[in-house]
Write a protein that holds these residues in place. Sequence first.
Motif, PDB file in Angstrom:
ATOM      1  N   SER A 116       0.602  -1.030  -0.223  1.00 25.45           N
ATOM      2  CA  SER A 116      -0.436  -0.319   0.068  1.00 25.45           C
ATOM      3  C   SER A 116       1.008   1.130   0.059  1.00 25.45           C
ATOM      4  N   LEU A 117       1.825   1.353   1.072  1.00 28.00           N
ATOM      5  CA  LEU A 117       2.315   2.375   0.743  1.00 28.00           C
ATOM      6  C   LEU A 117       3.573   2.708  -0.431  1.00 28.00           C
ATOM      7  N   ILE A 118       4.386   1.520  -0.986  1.00 27.70           N
ATOM      8  CA  ILE A 118       5.005   2.002  -2.396  1.00 27.70           C
ATOM      9  C   ILE A 118       3.805   2.331  -2.850  1.00 27.70           C
ATOM     10  N   ALA A 119       2.593   1.588  -4.004  1.00 30.22           N
ATOM     11  CA  ALA A 119       1.501   1.667  -4.367  1.00 30.22           C
ATOM     12  C   ALA A 119       1.369   3.433  -4.384  1.00 30.22           C
ATOM     13  N   PHE A 120       0.616   3.709  -2.691  1.00 34.68           N
ATOM     14  CA  PHE A 120       0.366   5.348  -3.002  1.00 34.68           C
ATOM     15  C   PHE A 120       1.458   5.926  -3.383  1.00 34.68           C
ATOM     16  N   TRP A 121       2.429   5.947  -1.950  1.00 31.95           N
ATOM     17  CA  TRP A 121       3.932   6.642  -3.222  1.00 31.95           C
ATOM     18  C   TRP A 121       3.952   7.148  -4.634  1.00 31.95           C
ATOM     19  N   ALA A 122       4.072   5.736  -5.032  1.00 31.36           N
ATOM     20  CA  ALA A 122       4.365   5.998  -6.782  1.00 31.36           C
ATOM     21  C   ALA A 122       3.314   6.872  -7.894  1.00 31.36           C
ATOM     22  N   GLY A 123       1.619   6.315  -7.352  1.00 31.49           N
ATOM     23  CA  GLY A 123       0.957   6.249  -8.093  1.00 31.49           C
ATOM     24  C   GLY A 123       0.550   8.193  -7.895  1.00 31.49           C
ATOM     25  N   GLU A 124       0.406   8.074  -6.665  1.00 31.78           N
ATOM     26  CA  GLU A 124       0.616   9.947  -6.375  1.00 31.78           C
ATOM     27  C   GLU A 124       1.402  10.793  -7.096  1.00 31.78           C
ATOM     28  N   PHE A 125       3.039  10.643  -7.077  1.00 37.38           N
ATOM     29  CA  PHE A 125       3.691  10.887  -7.842  1.00 37.38           C
ATOM     30  C   PHE A 125       3.664  10.790  -8.923  1.00 37.38           C
ATOM     31  N   ALA A 126       3.024   9.677  -9.601  1.00 34.38           N
ATOM     32  CA  ALA A 126       2.787   9.535 -11.289  1.00 34.38           C
ATOM     33  C   ALA A 126       1.752  10.288 -11.761  1.00 34.38           C
ATOM     34  N   ASN A 127       0.536  10.909 -11.094  1.00 35.20           N
ATOM     35  CA  ASN A 127      -0.219  11.531 -11.488  1.00 35.20           C
ATOM     36  C   ASN A 127      -0.334  12.805 -11.135  1.00 35.20           C
ATOM     37  N   SER A 128       0.311  13.552  -9.977  1.00 33.22           N
ATOM     38  CA  SER A 128       1.297  14.732 -10.201  1.00 33.22           C
ATOM     39  C   SER A 128       1.806  15.540 -10.884  1.00 33.22           C
ATOM     40  N   TYR A 129       2.651  14.349 -11.682  1.00 30.20           N
ATOM     41  CA  TYR A 129       3.711  14.529 -12.380  1.00 30.20           C
ATOM     42  C   TYR A 129       3.254  14.582 -13.670  1.00 30.20           C
ATOM     43  N   THR A 130       2.225  14.089 -14.070  1.00 28.19           N
ATOM     44  CA  THR A 130       1.535  14.079 -15.295  1.00 28.19           C
ATOM     45  C   THR A 130       0.365  15.268 -15.507  1.00 28.19           C
ATOM     46  N   MET A 131       0.043  15.936 -14.505  1.00 26.27           N
ATOM     47  CA  MET A 131      -0.690  16.833 -14.227  1.00 26.27           C
ATOM     48  C   MET A 131      -0.048  17.854 -14.721  1.00 26.27           C
ATOM     49  N   ALA A 132       1.180  18.131 -14.063  1.00 28.41           N
ATOM     50  CA  ALA A 132       1.554  19.466 -13.916  1.00 28.41           C
ATOM     51  C   ALA A 132       2.887  19.412 -15.283  1.00 28.41           C
ATOM     52  N   ARG A 133       3.199  17.907 -15.755  1.00 29.98           N
ATOM     53  CA  ARG A 133       3.702  18.533 -17.682  1.00 29.98           C
ATOM     54  C   ARG A 133       2.590  18.675 -18.173  1.00 29.98           C
ATOM     55  N   MET A 134       0.951  18.069 -18.504  1.00 32.09           N
ATOM     56  CA  MET A 134       0.693  18.140 -19.354  1.00 32.09           C
ATOM     57  C   MET A 134      -0.364  19.456 -19.342  1.00 32.09           C
ATOM     58  N   LYS A 135      -0.441  19.859 -18.027  1.00 32.47           N
ATOM     59  CA  LYS A 135      -0.523  21.594 -18.312  1.00 32.47           C
ATOM     60  C   LYS A 135       0.532  22.830 -19.037  1.00 32.47           C
ATOM     61  N   VAL A 136       1.363  22.855 -18.647  1.00 27.24           N
ATOM     62  CA  VAL A 136       2.904  23.037 -19.523  1.00 27.24           C
ATOM     63  C   VAL A 136       1.996  22.823 -21.150  1.00 27.24           C
ATOM     64  N   LEU A 137       1.911  21.302 -21.207  1.00 25.22           N
ATOM     65  CA  LEU A 137       2.148  20.881 -22.655  1.00 25.22           C
ATOM     66  C   LEU A 137       0.670  21.728 -23.361  1.00 25.22           C
TER      67      LEU A 137
END
Length: 233
Positions: A116-137
């Motif tokens: 749960s800890l690994i999945a939460f950490w990786a999933g949330e960062f993947a979500n935020s990174y994608t959100m930030a990069r798509m906003k710029v794009l």
Amino acid sequence: MPQRARRYKYLDILTTMFVVILLVSNLVAQKICMIGPLAVSGAVLLFPITYIFGDVFTEVYGFSSSRRAIWLGFFGTALLYLVAAAVIALPGAPGWKNQQAFAVVFGFIPRIVIASLIAFWAGEFANSYTMARMKVLTNGRMLWTRTVGSTVVGQGVDTILVITLTFAGRYPVRTLVNIIVTGYLLKVAYEVLATPATYFVIGRLKAAENSDPFDRDEDFNPFHLGGRDQEAV
């Protein structure tokens, strides 16, 4: 104005809500509920909301604020697991007859905790990174593409990791794939249905905080807890 010099009105409140929802999700996750013909964890009612919070943090306050919230959620969840284990291990007072029930509710299996800890950490960062990069794009246009797109990526990472790390070796691959696909589709559908509410909240917060950051020069290293100045419009 540099983001690090800003004092936002609602960021701390939202971060607290995010952590509380995450902790409650972990507490209720052990009950398997029937929603129509589907057997799902009780966490399905709340946990997808954490990804909506991730979208709000990144869109309104920037990736560095989302990173801070994710780490707070991570350490809060780890503390919940550790304290629960310690309290279960302590002998009950004379006359207290609920040790077994308490252990069932608050007892977390180590493999599930780590998954749960690994999945939460990786999933949330993947979500935020994608959100930030798509906003710029997209130059800040078409918010729905970012809220849905980031969830497609983040929930995909989260669901694959948590199911694989928890159940690999215990169930056939075909069963694991079915569990992953079912859970993933439910979470993404949750986000899609919540899009109007997400639009409303983000719009109100941007106006209230006078903030619309673009992470053009952000250091996306999840272990870097600082943040670079962000370009805002």
